[in-house]
Design a protein around this motif. Sequence first.
Motif, mmCIF file in Angstrom:
data_model
loop_
_atom_site.group_PDB
_atom_site.id
_atom_site.type_symbol
_atom_site.label_atom_id
_atom_site.label_comp_id
_atom_site.label_asym_id
_atom_site.label_seq_id
_atom_site.Cartn_x
_atom_site.Cartn_y
_atom_site.Cartn_z
ATOM 1 N N THR A 3 -53.995 -28.860 34.645
ATOM 2 C CA THR A 3 -54.130 -27.809 33.197
ATOM 3 C C THR A 3 -55.107 -26.831 33.564
ATOM 4 N N ALA A 4 -55.284 -25.388 33.532
ATOM 5 C CA ALA A 4 -55.537 -24.463 33.812
ATOM 6 C C ALA A 4 -57.193 -24.921 32.822
ATOM 7 N N PRO A 5 -58.420 -24.753 33.582
ATOM 8 C CA PRO A 5 -59.912 -24.758 33.116
ATOM 9 C C PRO A 5 -59.881 -23.621 32.017
ATOM 10 N N GLN A 6 -60.281 -24.247 30.845
ATOM 11 C CA GLN A 6 -60.495 -23.298 30.009
ATOM 12 C C GLN A 6 -61.530 -22.239 30.215
ATOM 13 N N ARG A 7 -61.396 -20.727 29.382
ATOM 14 C CA ARG A 7 -61.786 -19.997 29.482
ATOM 15 C C ARG A 7 -62.814 -20.083 28.403
ATOM 16 N N ARG A 8 -64.865 -19.149 28.727
ATOM 17 C CA ARG A 8 -65.671 -19.366 28.005
ATOM 18 C C ARG A 8 -66.121 -18.223 28.115
ATOM 19 N N ALA A 9 -66.447 -17.555 27.350
ATOM 20 C CA ALA A 9 -67.001 -16.644 27.045
ATOM 21 C C ALA A 9 -68.193 -16.632 25.801
ATOM 22 N N LEU A 10 -69.125 -15.831 26.144
ATOM 23 C CA LEU A 10 -70.644 -15.607 25.294
ATOM 24 C C LEU A 10 -70.034 -13.961 24.389
ATOM 25 N N VAL A 11 -70.292 -14.355 23.605
ATOM 26 C CA VAL A 11 -70.457 -12.769 22.332
ATOM 27 C C VAL A 11 -71.604 -12.703 22.325
ATOM 28 N N ILE A 12 -72.283 -11.649 22.654
ATOM 29 C CA ILE A 12 -74.073 -11.167 21.743
ATOM 30 C C ILE A 12 -73.499 -10.139 20.907
ATOM 31 N N GLY A 13 -74.101 -11.010 20.020
ATOM 32 C CA GLY A 13 -73.884 -9.340 18.323
ATOM 33 C C GLY A 13 -72.558 -10.048 17.773
ATOM 34 N N ALA A 14 -72.523 -11.307 17.186
ATOM 35 C CA ALA A 14 -71.110 -11.605 16.616
ATOM 36 C C ALA A 14 -71.822 -12.028 14.946
ATOM 37 N N SER A 15 -72.896 -11.342 13.853
ATOM 38 C CA SER A 15 -73.381 -12.152 13.147
ATOM 39 C C SER A 15 -72.075 -11.816 11.613
ATOM 40 N N ARG A 16 -71.535 -10.547 12.506
ATOM 41 C CA ARG A 16 -70.392 -10.093 11.072
ATOM 42 C C ARG A 16 -69.916 -8.991 11.904
ATOM 43 N N GLY A 17 -69.036 -8.252 11.008
ATOM 44 C CA GLY A 17 -68.116 -6.988 11.916
ATOM 45 C C GLY A 17 -67.559 -7.419 12.743
ATOM 46 N N LEU A 18 -67.320 -6.705 14.129
ATOM 47 C CA LEU A 18 -66.270 -6.567 14.918
ATOM 48 C C LEU A 18 -66.871 -7.422 15.637
ATOM 49 N N GLY A 19 -67.745 -8.468 16.058
ATOM 50 C CA GLY A 19 -68.411 -9.082 16.729
ATOM 51 C C GLY A 19 -68.103 -10.468 16.471
ATOM 52 N N LEU A 20 -68.222 -10.511 14.924
ATOM 53 C CA LEU A 20 -67.707 -11.377 13.785
ATOM 54 C C LEU A 20 -66.333 -11.739 14.543
ATOM 55 N N VAL A 21 -65.675 -10.575 14.427
ATOM 56 C CA VAL A 21 -63.376 -10.742 14.446
ATOM 57 C C VAL A 21 -63.794 -11.480 15.814
ATOM 58 N N LEU A 22 -64.419 -10.514 16.899
ATOM 59 C CA LEU A 22 -64.110 -10.263 18.221
ATOM 60 C C LEU A 22 -64.198 -12.125 18.700
ATOM 61 N N ALA A 23 -65.046 -13.110 18.176
ATOM 62 C CA ALA A 23 -65.737 -14.610 18.389
ATOM 63 C C ALA A 23 -64.426 -15.306 17.836
ATOM 64 N N GLY A 24 -64.101 -14.778 16.809
ATOM 65 C CA GLY A 24 -63.062 -16.067 15.963
ATOM 66 C C GLY A 24 -61.698 -15.234 16.920
ATOM 67 N N GLU A 25 -61.717 -14.004 16.877
ATOM 68 C CA GLU A 25 -59.818 -13.969 17.848
ATOM 69 C C GLU A 25 -60.189 -14.809 19.461
ATOM 70 N N LEU A 26 -61.215 -14.661 19.995
ATOM 71 C CA LEU A 26 -61.577 -15.361 21.191
ATOM 72 C C LEU A 26 -60.970 -17.112 20.812
ATOM 73 N N THR A 27 -61.925 -17.813 20.028
ATOM 74 C CA THR A 27 -61.758 -18.705 19.902
ATOM 75 C C THR A 27 -60.060 -19.361 19.088
ATOM 76 N N ARG A 28 -59.512 -17.987 18.262
ATOM 77 C CA ARG A 28 -57.997 -18.732 17.860
ATOM 78 C C ARG A 28 -57.110 -18.594 19.581
ATOM 79 N N ARG A 29 -57.547 -17.611 20.382
ATOM 80 C CA ARG A 29 -56.944 -17.856 21.544
ATOM 81 C C ARG A 29 -57.039 -18.579 22.705
ATOM 82 N N GLY A 30 -58.058 -20.141 22.006
ATOM 83 C CA GLY A 30 -58.050 -21.352 23.098
ATOM 84 C C GLY A 30 -59.616 -20.803 23.954
ATOM 85 N N TRP A 31 -60.253 -19.723 24.129
ATOM 86 C CA TRP A 31 -61.366 -19.880 24.582
ATOM 87 C C TRP A 31 -62.957 -20.700 24.150
ATOM 88 N N GLN A 32 -63.370 -20.926 25.212
ATOM 89 C CA GLN A 32 -64.307 -22.000 24.447
ATOM 90 C C GLN A 32 -65.327 -20.851 24.667
#
Length: 231
Positions: A3-32
């Motif tokens: 199995t391919a290793p899970q991709r990991r991301a750190l999103v700085i500034g995710a409390s609202r707006g674009l950052g919040l949606v970005l964190a959610g979209e990465l999670t939806r795509r299987g990122w940790q």
Amino acid sequence: MPTAPQRRALVIGASRGLGLVLAGELTRRGWQVVATARQDDGELRASAACSNGQLEVETLHMTSPGQLAALCERLDGTRLDLLFVNAAIDRGDVPIDAVPTDMFTEVMTTNALSPLRVLEALRGLVAPGGTVAVMSSEQGSVSRNTEGGYELYKASKAALNQLMRSYATRHDGDGHTKLLMGPGHNRTRLGGPDAPLLPQDSIPALVDVLEAQAGAPGLQFLDRHGEVVPW
């Protein structure tokens, strides 16, 4: 087949707006994903609670050197495929001659200086071949600045772009993909209620670009469609 290793991301500034949606979209795509907020933000933590452990929340006020040092210590040993810094404030459409010095300092510190401090502090966590990205704006394009208004915000994003160019020069050859991303004019607290784009539409396109550019050399300034934004 392994199995391919899970991709990991750190999103700085995710409390609202674009950052919040970005964190959610990465999670939806299987990122940790580890996502930061300035305070105990309810919506981000609610998303984390429903993520089956894929989304974790850390506290960071980006302009605080002490909090940044503490975050570096907590994340020591983490390996990232993506480090994404999202930060922007706007203090209105004030002509530059009317901008108080403290306002100028606040906007420049938040929008330009602090993102680069974060990159320098956390870049060592990014794996070879990983991506370092910053949320910029097409309004930071000097050549496209042909309409009046929002002079301080535009200047702060142009300064961010220039500092990112210096960062890329200083760390040339480190193997990291480096991106400045222009998400377009979105309907957020910053963009206002009349903005033509919804983050739920523009951020998935932006993540498509992030994933497609993984491994590309050098620094690029791209919009949400992957088109080059002129400096």
